[in-house]
Scaffold this motif. Structure first.
Motif, PDB file in Angstrom:
ATOM      1  N   MET A   1       0.834  -6.996  -1.964  1.00 17.74           N
ATOM      2  CA  MET A   1       1.088  -5.921  -2.914  1.00 17.74           C
ATOM      3  C   MET A   1       2.540  -5.846  -3.360  1.00 17.74           C
ATOM      4  O   MET A   1       2.837  -5.432  -4.473  1.00 17.74           O
ATOM      5  N   ARG A   2       3.447  -6.272  -2.447  1.00 14.55           N
ATOM      6  CA  ARG A   2       4.871  -6.096  -2.777  1.00 14.55           C
ATOM      7  C   ARG A   2       5.710  -7.125  -2.038  1.00 14.55           C
ATOM      8  O   ARG A   2       5.440  -7.455  -0.873  1.00 14.55           O
ATOM      9  N   LEU A   3       6.708  -7.657  -2.735  1.00 12.83           N
ATOM     10  CA  LEU A   3       7.707  -8.520  -2.116  1.00 12.83           C
ATOM     11  C   LEU A   3       8.817  -7.639  -1.562  1.00 12.83           C
ATOM     12  O   LEU A   3       9.351  -6.785  -2.275  1.00 12.83           O
ATOM     13  N   LEU A   4       9.143  -7.818  -0.299  1.00 10.52           N
ATOM     14  CA  LEU A   4      10.245  -7.065   0.306  1.00 10.52           C
ATOM     15  C   LEU A   4      11.559  -7.746  -0.043  1.00 10.52           C
ATOM     16  O   LEU A   4      11.754  -8.934   0.231  1.00 10.52           O
ATOM     17  N   VAL A   5      12.460  -7.010  -0.658  1.00 12.15           N
ATOM     18  CA  VAL A   5      13.787  -7.512  -1.002  1.00 12.15           C
ATOM     19  C   VAL A   5      14.811  -6.586  -0.367  1.00 12.15           C
ATOM     20  O   VAL A   5      14.813  -5.376  -0.628  1.00 12.15           O
ATOM     21  N   GLU A   6      15.644  -7.144   0.464  1.00 10.68           N
ATOM     22  CA  GLU A   6      16.676  -6.373   1.153  1.00 10.68           C
ATOM     23  C   GLU A   6      18.026  -6.967   0.786  1.00 10.68           C
ATOM     24  O   GLU A   6      18.324  -8.109   1.127  1.00 10.68           O
ATOM     25  N   GLY A   7      18.831  -6.183   0.065  1.00 14.08           N
ATOM     26  CA  GLY A   7      20.069  -6.721  -0.482  1.00 14.08           C
ATOM     27  C   GLY A   7      19.728  -7.755  -1.530  1.00 14.08           C
ATOM     28  O   GLY A   7      19.018  -7.462  -2.500  1.00 14.08           O
ATOM     29  N   ASP A   8      20.198  -8.988  -1.345  1.00 16.89           N
ATOM     30  CA  ASP A   8      19.878 -10.056  -2.303  1.00 16.89           C
ATOM     31  C   ASP A   8      18.900 -11.053  -1.707  1.00 16.89           C
ATOM     32  O   ASP A   8      18.772 -12.171  -2.196  1.00 16.89           O
ATOM     33  N   ARG A   9      18.181 -10.648  -0.659  1.00 18.45           N
ATOM     34  CA  ARG A   9      17.322 -11.582   0.061  1.00 18.45           C
ATOM     35  C   ARG A   9      15.874 -11.108   0.091  1.00 18.45           C
ATOM     36  O   ARG A   9      15.585  -9.935   0.330  1.00 18.45           O
ATOM     37  N   ALA A  10      14.943 -12.048  -0.155  1.00 21.50           N
ATOM     38  CA  ALA A  10      13.516 -11.789   0.045  1.00 21.50           C
ATOM     39  C   ALA A  10      13.222 -11.988   1.527  1.00 21.50           C
ATOM     40  O   ALA A  10      13.435 -13.075   2.071  1.00 21.50           O
ATOM     41  N   SER A  11      12.734 -10.939   2.166  1.00 20.28           N
ATOM     42  CA  SER A  11      12.595 -10.984   3.628  1.00 20.28           C
ATOM     43  C   SER A  11      11.152 -10.889   4.106  1.00 20.28           C
ATOM     44  O   SER A  11      10.892 -11.079   5.294  1.00 20.28           O
ATOM     45  N   GLY A  12      10.213 -10.567   3.208  1.00 23.99           N
ATOM     46  CA  GLY A  12       8.841 -10.442   3.651  1.00 23.99           C
ATOM     47  C   GLY A  12       7.953  -9.900   2.560  1.00 23.99           C
ATOM     48  O   GLY A  12       8.338  -9.837   1.386  1.00 23.99           O
ATOM     49  N   VAL A  13       6.756  -9.485   2.956  1.00 22.24           N
ATOM     50  CA  VAL A  13       5.787  -8.931   2.010  1.00 22.24           C
ATOM     51  C   VAL A  13       5.048  -7.769   2.654  1.00 22.24           C
ATOM     52  O   VAL A  13       4.959  -7.668   3.884  1.00 22.24           O
ATOM     53  N   VAL A  14       4.506  -6.914   1.801  1.00 22.70           N
ATOM     54  CA  VAL A  14       3.616  -5.844   2.236  1.00 22.70           C
ATOM     55  C   VAL A  14       2.228  -6.158   1.700  1.00 22.70           C
ATOM     56  O   VAL A  14       2.066  -6.440   0.502  1.00 22.70           O
ATOM     57  N   LEU A  15       1.215  -6.110   2.589  1.00 24.76           N
ATOM     58  CA  LEU A  15      -0.149  -6.441   2.203  1.00 24.76           C
ATOM     59  C   LEU A  15      -0.943  -5.186   1.875  1.00 24.76           C
ATOM     60  O   LEU A  15      -0.577  -4.071   2.262  1.00 24.76           O
ATOM     61  N   ALA A  16      -2.063  -5.387   1.186  1.00 27.80           N
ATOM     62  CA  ALA A  16      -2.923  -4.271   0.793  1.00 27.80           C
ATOM     63  C   ALA A  16      -3.490  -3.547   1.997  1.00 27.80           C
ATOM     64  O   ALA A  16      -3.810  -2.356   1.927  1.00 27.80           O
ATOM     65  N   ASP A  17      -3.622  -4.243   3.131  1.00 24.82           N
ATOM     66  CA  ASP A  17      -4.166  -3.606   4.332  1.00 24.82           C
ATOM     67  C   ASP A  17      -3.111  -2.839   5.126  1.00 24.82           C
ATOM     68  O   ASP A  17      -3.377  -2.334   6.220  1.00 24.82           O
ATOM     69  N   GLY A  18      -1.879  -2.757   4.589  1.00 23.90           N
ATOM     70  CA  GLY A  18      -0.817  -1.979   5.218  1.00 23.90           C
ATOM     71  C   GLY A  18       0.127  -2.763   6.096  1.00 23.90           C
ATOM     72  O   GLY A  18       1.179  -2.247   6.510  1.00 23.90           O
TER      73      GLY A  18
END
Length: 538
Positions: A269-286
């Protein structure tokens, strides 16, 4: 719940995502692939669309899959077998005659229409072969990032490209420039005079390309389709036994043998971006998953406009991604048949070699151009060609595993339709499906009554099911402004995305669309280079 045990998360289990995963896992990385659908393969899948009838749902024919990918991922050992068509194309014509291209009788067949064309055809193929030999190498190279120069100039000025271009004499370099910049129609009109030959050759310039064959740059789309080979034979097209899903299921087996974890039903559902870095993802199942590297096999427009929160991209990149051109003008059908088409130009419902070829409905480049103008202008209806172009491939004539005995399945790849029709595609899907059937029926009068059932996929359906934005089978138009260092935008053509730790491994990166595996292979090489890991794809 947060999971942090992976080195790499790959978004999308299309063929390029699986290829990338296999190479990374082969270098010892812990890789997890996340797929929204219930099956891996992206648009290269085989599924049942009517009881007893299976077909390659979207991608439907094999040629561009790179031999190194086949070898490195042991696809043949995992059961992949590709068979060739007896000849390339069969073109029934409105006057009851027919034209065939490919096989040992090609020159004699072309001479029936034009002796001049028959004499020139070997030189045309030789010209393409010289250019393709050079470009095949460049397709496997990483383009420079293109941060401070125009993409094509940047690409051509590199030492690696210069070494390849030295293999071409001045005539070959001029041919290369023509193929990069001219329209397919202009190129073919210069070479040949017979309309059927130009139609069959020019079909490659409009496949998945919402454009006229006389649109500048369409010659490159033609060129893009002649890079392939089947069983070591250059330029040949074939069929994977079991459908296109046989390719991606073989890839899955190799991934799992190398320790890749593949999750289906795992929508990001979402790409996790922290500062200028992609660090993970959030899935539809939470769930939240984190990793050192995120590699996206998605259309770049889908990635950046739907998974990245507004404001995280810089303003210029966001604007250019919004303008990234997607939309291929494609309407795709899978059809269950009670019998083979009985063509007026080649009568009979008993299987014949022309039933095993690519059957093209569309007699001339002028016909192709009018189909585009109709769909583009919406002057006659909400947005489709009154006389569409249809390629009919009856896969069951090469593979009896796909249909019940005595019956058949066909793929209809149809152009042109507008990606956005007035009133929306849900209102018009069946109207256009019937038009496509009637278009074939005009040349094979038993076709409509032989249809047992069909599945119709409009551009909107292709986007919903496979993430093909605007129905674009290439993850973005193959124009020079969206190729090489500029695919998808300057600064990201070397597979590194808008954030540190984010990589692009799908068809929206170099060398573009088609079931090649090269974007995934090339991206894996760059990821391993950045992580200083070996072995790397050469």
């Amino acid at each position: 719940m947060t999971h942090t045990h992976d080195d790499v998360l790959i978004l999308g289990a299309g063929h390029n995502g699986l290829v990338c995963a296999a190479y990374l896992a082969g270098a010892g990385l812990r890789v997890r692939v996340l797929e929204r659908r219930h099956v891996v393969g992206g648009a290269a899948v085989t599924e049942e669309f009517h009881p007893g009838f299976r077909n390659s749902v979207a991608s439907y024919t094999v040629s561009l899959l790179n031999p190194k990918v086949i070898r490195d991922l042991r696809l043949a050992e995992h059961g992949l077998r590709v068979v060739e068509r007896p000849f390339a194309n069969f073109l029934p014509l409105p006057d009851g005659r027919a034209f065939r291209l490919g096989g040992e009788h090609t020159v004699a067949e072309v001479a029936r229409w034009s002796r001049r064309d028959a004499e020139r055809l070997p030189a045309y193929y030789a010209m393409l072969a010289r250019v393709v030999a050079v470009l095949r190498v460049l397709m496997q190279r990483t383009p420079p990032s293109g941060n401070d120069r125009f993409a094509l100039a940047d690409w051509l000025n590199t030492a690696a490209v210069a070494r390849q271009l030295r293999q071409l004499d001045m005539r070959g370099r001029r041919d290369l420039l023509d193929l990069f910049t001219k329209s397919a129609g202009e190129l073919l009109d210069d070479w040949f005079e017979s309309a059927p030959l130009k139609a069959v050759l020019g079909w490659d310039s409009v496949v998945g390309n919402f454009a006229s064959p006389y649109t500048p740059g369409s010659a490159y789309v033609l060129l893009h389709h002649v890079f392939g080979e089947v069983n070591g034979k250059a330029g040949v097209w074939g069929h994977a036994i079991g459908g296109m899903g046989a390719i991606t299921q073989a890839m899955r087996k190799e991934c799992e043998a190398r320790g890749v974890v593949i999750e289906t039903g795992a929508e990001v559902m979402r790409l996790l971006v922290e500062g200028d870095r992609a660090s993970g993802v959030v899935l539809a199942d939470g769930r939240t998953l984190r990793a050192r590297v995120i590699a996206s096999n998605l259309n770049p427009k889908l990635l950046y406009t739907r998974l990245v929160e507004p404001g995280q991209l810089d303003e210029d990149t966001a604007a250019r991604i919004r303008r990234y051109r997607c939309g291929s003008g494609t309407f795709r059908m899978n059809v269950a048949l009670s019998e083979l088409p009985d063509f007026t130009a080649m009568p009979g419902t008993q299987q014949q070699p022309h039933h095993q070829s690519g059957i093209l409905i569309g007699p001339s480049l002028t016909y192709f151009e009018q189909a585009y103008f109709d769909a583009r202008s919406k002057a006659h209806n909400p947005g489709w060609a009154r006389q569409p172009i249809v390629e009919l491939v009856i896969s069951s004539t090469l593979d009896d595993t796909l249909a019940p005995p005595g019956q058949h399945v066909a793929s209809l790849f149809c152009q042109h339709v507008h990606p956005d029709v007035e009133g929306g595609w849900d209102a018009h899907r069946d109207t256009v499906a019937r038009l496509m059937i009637e278009t074939v029926n005009a040349y094979a009068p038993n076709f409509a009554r032989s249809v047992i059932a069909y599945e119709a996929l409009s551009p909107l359906d292709l986007e919903r099911r496979f993430g093909l934005v605007g129905g674009d089978i290439f993850h973005g138009a193959l124009g020079l402004d969206q190729m090489f260092s500029a695919r998808p935008v300057l600064g990201q053509g070397h597979y590194r995305g808008a954030f540190r730790g984010l990589y692009l491994c799908g068809s929206g990166s170099h060398p573009g669309g088609g079931v090649t595996g090269l974007p995934g292979r090339n991206a894996a090489r760059e990821i391993l280079r950045d992580l200083r890991r070996r072995p790397r794809p050469a």
